[in-house]
Write an enzyme that holds these catalytic residues in place. Structure first.
Site, PDB file in Angstrom:
ATOM      1  N   ASP A  12       0.801  -1.230   0.000  1.00 57.57           N
ATOM      2  CA  ASP A  12       0.000   0.000   0.000  1.00 57.57           C
ATOM      3  C   ASP A  12       0.831   1.275   0.000  1.00 57.57           C
ATOM      4  OD1 ASP A  12      -2.271  -1.610   0.083  1.00 57.57           O
ATOM      5  OD2 ASP A  12      -2.259  -1.652   2.284  1.00 57.57           O
ATOM      6  N   LYS A  15       1.862   2.070  -5.129  1.00 55.72           N
ATOM      7  CA  LYS A  15       2.413   1.506  -6.371  1.00 55.72           C
ATOM      8  C   LYS A  15       1.515   1.817  -7.562  1.00 55.72           C
ATOM      9  CE  LYS A  15       2.341  -2.507  -4.322  1.00 55.72           C
ATOM     10  NZ  LYS A  15       2.076  -2.104  -2.932  1.00 55.72           N
ATOM     11  N   GLY A  39      -4.516  -4.297  -3.854  1.00 55.37           N
ATOM     12  CA  GLY A  39      -5.491  -3.260  -4.181  1.00 55.37           C
ATOM     13  C   GLY A  39      -4.700  -2.025  -4.561  1.00 55.37           C
ATOM     14  N   HIS A  40      -4.640  -1.736  -5.846  1.00 55.48           N
ATOM     15  CA  HIS A  40      -3.823  -0.619  -6.330  1.00 55.48           C
ATOM     16  C   HIS A  40      -4.738   0.508  -6.811  1.00 55.48           C
ATOM     17  CE1 HIS A  40      -0.218  -3.519  -7.182  1.00 55.48           C
ATOM     18  NE2 HIS A  40      -0.640  -3.541  -5.938  1.00 55.48           N
ATOM     19  N   GLN A 218       1.954  -6.129  -3.151  1.00 51.95           N
ATOM     20  CA  GLN A 218       2.415  -6.213  -1.769  1.00 51.95           C
ATOM     21  C   GLN A 218       3.721  -5.415  -1.596  1.00 51.95           C
ATOM     22  OE1 GLN A 218       1.334  -9.591  -3.230  1.00 51.95           O
ATOM     23  NE2 GLN A 218      -0.567  -8.618  -2.704  1.00 51.95           N
TER      24      GLN A 218
HETATM   25  P1  GDP Z   1      -0.728   0.328  -3.583  1.00 53.49           P
HETATM   26  O1  GDP Z   1      -1.346  -0.921  -3.116  1.00 53.49           O
HETATM   27  O2  GDP Z   1       0.741   0.388  -3.309  1.00 53.49           O
HETATM   28  O3  GDP Z   1      -1.038   0.663  -5.009  1.00 53.49           O
HETATM   29  O4  GDP Z   1      -1.371   1.501  -2.694  1.00 53.49           O
HETATM   30  P2  GDP Z   1      -2.939   1.672  -2.337  1.00 53.49           P
HETATM   31  O5  GDP Z   1      -3.648   2.135  -3.537  1.00 53.49           O
HETATM   32  O6  GDP Z   1      -3.454   0.477  -1.642  1.00 53.49           O
HETATM   33  O7  GDP Z   1      -2.860   2.806  -1.229  1.00 53.49           O
HETATM   34  C1  GDP Z   1      -2.316   4.057  -1.490  1.00 53.49           C
HETATM   35  C2  GDP Z   1      -3.396   5.121  -1.217  1.00 53.49           C
HETATM   36  O8  GDP Z   1      -2.795   6.393  -1.118  1.00 53.49           O
HETATM   37  C3  GDP Z   1      -4.410   5.245  -2.336  1.00 53.49           C
HETATM   38  O9  GDP Z   1      -5.637   5.617  -1.775  1.00 53.49           O
HETATM   39  C4  GDP Z   1      -3.847   6.361  -3.201  1.00 53.49           C
HETATM   40  O10 GDP Z   1      -4.836   7.037  -3.950  1.00 53.49           O
HETATM   41  C5  GDP Z   1      -3.253   7.251  -2.154  1.00 53.49           C
HETATM   42  N1  GDP Z   1      -2.063   8.032  -2.552  1.00 53.49           N
HETATM   43  C6  GDP Z   1      -1.029   7.640  -3.342  1.00 53.49           C
HETATM   44  N2  GDP Z   1      -0.077   8.600  -3.363  1.00 53.49           N
HETATM   45  C7  GDP Z   1      -0.504   9.593  -2.550  1.00 53.49           C
HETATM   46  C8  GDP Z   1       0.050  10.833  -2.120  1.00 53.49           C
HETATM   47  O11 GDP Z   1       1.152  11.210  -2.465  1.00 53.49           O
HETATM   48  N3  GDP Z   1      -0.694  11.591  -1.264  1.00 53.49           N
HETATM   49  C9  GDP Z   1      -1.910  11.182  -0.815  1.00 53.49           C
HETATM   50  N4  GDP Z   1      -2.556  11.990   0.024  1.00 53.49           N
HETATM   51  N5  GDP Z   1      -2.463  10.012  -1.195  1.00 53.49           N
HETATM   52  C10 GDP Z   1      -1.767   9.233  -2.029  1.00 53.49           C
HETATM   53  P1  IMO Z   2      -0.923  -4.183  -2.240  1.00 45.25           P
HETATM   54  O1  IMO Z   2      -0.464  -4.773  -3.547  1.00 45.25           O
HETATM   55  C1  IMO Z   2      -0.915  -4.570   2.107  1.00 45.25           C
HETATM   56  C2  IMO Z   2      -1.106  -8.649   3.733  1.00 45.25           C
HETATM   57  C3  IMO Z   2      -2.364  -9.050   4.455  1.00 45.25           C
HETATM   58  C4  IMO Z   2      -1.789 -10.036   5.453  1.00 45.25           C
HETATM   59  C5  IMO Z   2      -0.698 -10.728   4.653  1.00 45.25           C
HETATM   60  C6  IMO Z   2      -1.113 -12.057   4.050  1.00 45.25           C
HETATM   61  O2  IMO Z   2      -2.207  -3.446  -2.318  1.00 45.25           O
HETATM   62  O3  IMO Z   2       0.176  -3.408  -1.595  1.00 45.25           O
HETATM   63  P2  IMO Z   2      -2.641 -12.723   1.973  1.00 45.25           P
HETATM   64  O4  IMO Z   2      -4.081 -12.453   1.698  1.00 45.25           O
HETATM   65  O5  IMO Z   2      -1.708 -12.204   0.939  1.00 45.25           O
HETATM   66  O6  IMO Z   2      -2.373 -14.164   2.292  1.00 45.25           O
HETATM   67  O7  IMO Z   2      -2.337 -11.920   3.345  1.00 45.25           O
HETATM   68  O8  IMO Z   2      -0.344  -9.826   3.619  1.00 45.25           O
HETATM   69  N1  IMO Z   2      -1.317  -8.118   2.360  1.00 45.25           N
HETATM   70  C7  IMO Z   2      -1.211  -6.830   2.011  1.00 45.25           C
HETATM   71  N2  IMO Z   2      -0.980  -5.737   2.774  1.00 45.25           N
HETATM   72  N3  IMO Z   2      -1.034  -4.457   0.769  1.00 45.25           N
HETATM   73  C8  IMO Z   2      -1.244  -5.541  -0.004  1.00 45.25           C
HETATM   74  O9  IMO Z   2      -1.252  -5.478  -1.351  1.00 45.25           O
HETATM   75  C9  IMO Z   2      -1.379  -6.806   0.619  1.00 45.25           C
HETATM   76  N4  IMO Z   2      -1.610  -8.046   0.177  1.00 45.25           N
HETATM   77  C10 IMO Z   2      -1.562  -8.843   1.246  1.00 45.25           C
HETATM   78  O10 IMO Z   2      -2.974  -7.951   5.076  1.00 45.25           O
HETATM   79  O11 IMO Z   2      -1.159  -9.329   6.501  1.00 45.25           O
HETATM   80 MG    MG Z   3      -2.904  -1.582  -1.852  1.00 45.92          MG
END
Ligand code: GDP
Ligand code: IMO
Ligand code: MG
Length: 433
Positions: A12, A15, A39-40, A218
């Site tokens: 999270d 990415k 979840g991207h 991840q």
């Molecule tokens: P990922 O799994 O690495 O793609 O990240 P996620 O999408 O799960 O979580 C990142 C969250 O932060 C999302 O809601 C993005 O829209 C948000 N986000 C990404 N970059 C920034 C930033 O620079 N500032 C803020 N405020 N939000 C951001």
């Molecule tokens: P993105 O790509 C954050 C965590 C889960 C749990 C552990 C194992 O959005 O960054 P799983 O379902 O993979 O067997 O769970 O890994 N986890 C993540 N945490 N971002 C993710 O993906 C994750 N995918 C799995 O919360 O701790």
């Molecule tokens: Mg994510």
């Protein structure tokens, strides 16, 4: 040019956002491991897209590939394709070897978690059980899914064992074999035209001089071998995972860039040395709300902590990063004092990069450097900073925000590629070297 983009922490990191803006100059974007546990998020043109399986380059209309290292839940993929408004065969390709998540994987995942004393906090998407089935050589692959005869044979072979296991050990009911077959045969028909050889496509594109992005899911600290085991996911999230998951040689990887949040978050169980707890919990709650730190896949609260340099050094050793993309710096605006762990102590010993100490991650005591905070800016003010950065570079940042990034960069000695100041594509400073 072949570039890997990886999460540098516990996932999270942002990415999706980074891939989306880098995709502007790429022709292929490839997911190589994980599944719909990811979840991207991509925010563009006032629209928020959440991708679990589709590579985040789709918003830029780049060809999206799903590699053999992924565990693919075809039900989730179909839903995602439909939500996106459909994707043609030229827009999406799925490697014929990709492992398929079946209904029993999610049921097993949830049943097992339910019985665990110390819960991993998995996403319940069946990731662990699907990779286990692949490793035991019982798995159903994309080439089976799209061939009715093979699909029937494969399900007939595995189903009775999965049913016995779920029913006998976990007292969980599984849908009937025939109904699973009918559902998956139908899904297979819908997805068949996407079948491709991702490894061949990527290698050919590389040979033709195209730009390719390999999109990690991840983060490093969730890697099956090198993460905070057993609180990890079941795939290789480090750079090597990109080679085995997409089917490319390590020799043709040009850049390996990490996405690093300006603080740290983690969702699920497991040790987290710099977590904001006790007297700092309130501050953690504020950062969670400002940064909207709730899981994209599960909606769970993400745990919040300070930036951890020893863990980033460890991540660097495993990946050989050629650059970092810092995200969510804006979220730290208004925090009076910013702490950064520069070292940790364990068993009376101080260290800056862990080796055997990693085994005792839960017992580490952080050694912090405290830096002065910077002011809270409105979204419009951050956008103004981005506009100014076109001339001034990172110097356009509020002074202490600039000092914060420079301090971290100086400690880690990894070049800063971008600094992100908001969720949208354009809320990004590009650093020229
Ligand atoms: P990922 O799994 O690495 O793609 O990240 P996620 O999408 O799960 O979580 C990142 C969250 O932060 C999302 O809601 C993005 O829209 C948000 N986000 C990404 N970059 C920034 C930033 O620079 N500032 C803020 N405020 N939000 C951001
Ligand atoms: P993105 O790509 C954050 C965590 C889960 C749990 C552990 C194992 O959005 O960054 P799983 O379902 O993979 O067997 O769970 O890994 N986890 C993540 N945490 N971002 C993710 O993906 C994750 N995918 C799995 O919360 O701790
Ligand atoms: Mg994510």
């Amino acid at each position: 040019m072949m570039k890997i983009i990886l999460g540098g922490q516990w996932g999270d990191e942002g990415k999706g956002k980074v891939i989306d803006y880098l995709a502007g100059k790429a022709e292929l974007v490839v997911r190589f491991q994980g599944g719909s546990n990811a979840g991207h998020t991509v925010v563009h043109d006032g629209k928020t897209h959440k991708f679990h399986l589709l590579p985040s380059g789709v918003v830029q209309k780049k060809r999206s590939l799903i590699g053999a290292g992924v565990v693919l839940d075809p039900r989730v993929l179909i839903q995602e394709i439909n939500e996106f408004g459909g994707l043609t065969q030229s827009e999406l390709g799925i490697d014929f070897r990709t492992s398929i998540i079946m209904p029993w994987h999610g049921l097993l995942d949830i049943a097992r978690e339910g019985l665990k004393k110390e819960k991993i906090g998995t996403t319940g998407r069946g990731i662990g059980p699907a990779y286990e089935e692949k490793a035991s050589r019982d798995g159903i692959r994309f080439c089976d899914l799209i061939d009715e005869k093979k699909l029937k044979e494969r399900i007939s072979e595995i189903y009775p064992f999965r049913k016995k296991l779920l029913h006998g050990i976990y007292q969980v009911e599984v849908p009937e074999q025939e109904s699973i077959f009918m559902q998956y045969a139908n899904i297979g028909k819908q997805l068949a035209s996407y079948a491709t050889d991702v490894s061949l496509e990527v290698n050919e594109a590389y040979a033709a001089g195209k730009n390719i992005l390999l999109e990690g899911a991840q983060g490093v600290l969730l890697d099956l071998s090198f993460g905070s085991y057993p609180f990890v996911t079941s795939s290789q999230t480090i750079a090597g995972g990109a080679c085995v998951g997409a089917g490319v040689s390590p020799k043709i990887i040009d850049e390996i860039e990490g996405v690093v949040k300006a603080y740290t978050t983690r969702v699920g169980g497991g040790p987290f040395p710099t977590e904001l707890l006790g007297a700092e919990e309130e501050l953690g709650n504020t950062i969670r709300d400002k940064g909207n730190e709730y899981g994209t896949t599960t909606g769970r609260k993400r745990r919040i902590g300070w930036l951890d340099l020893p863990l980033l050094r460890y991540a660097h050793r495993l990946n050989g990063f050629t650059g970092f993309h810092y995200t969510k710096l804006d979220v730290l605006g208004g925090v009076e004092k910013l702490k950064v762990a520069t070292a940790h102590e364990h068993a009376g010993k101080k260290f800056e990069t862990p080796s055997r100490e990693f085994e005792f991650l839960g017992e580490w005591k952080p050694v912090y450097k405290t830096l002065p905070g910077f002011e809270e800016l409105s979204r419009e003010e951050w956008r103004e900073v981005v506009r100014e950065s076109k001339e001034k570079g990172l110097k356009a940042l509020p002074k202490n925000a600039f000092e914060y990034i420079k301090f971290v960069e100086g400690e880690l000695k990894i070049p800063t590629k971008t600094v992100s100041l908001g969720p949208a594509r354009e809320e990004t400073i590009f650093v020229n070297h």
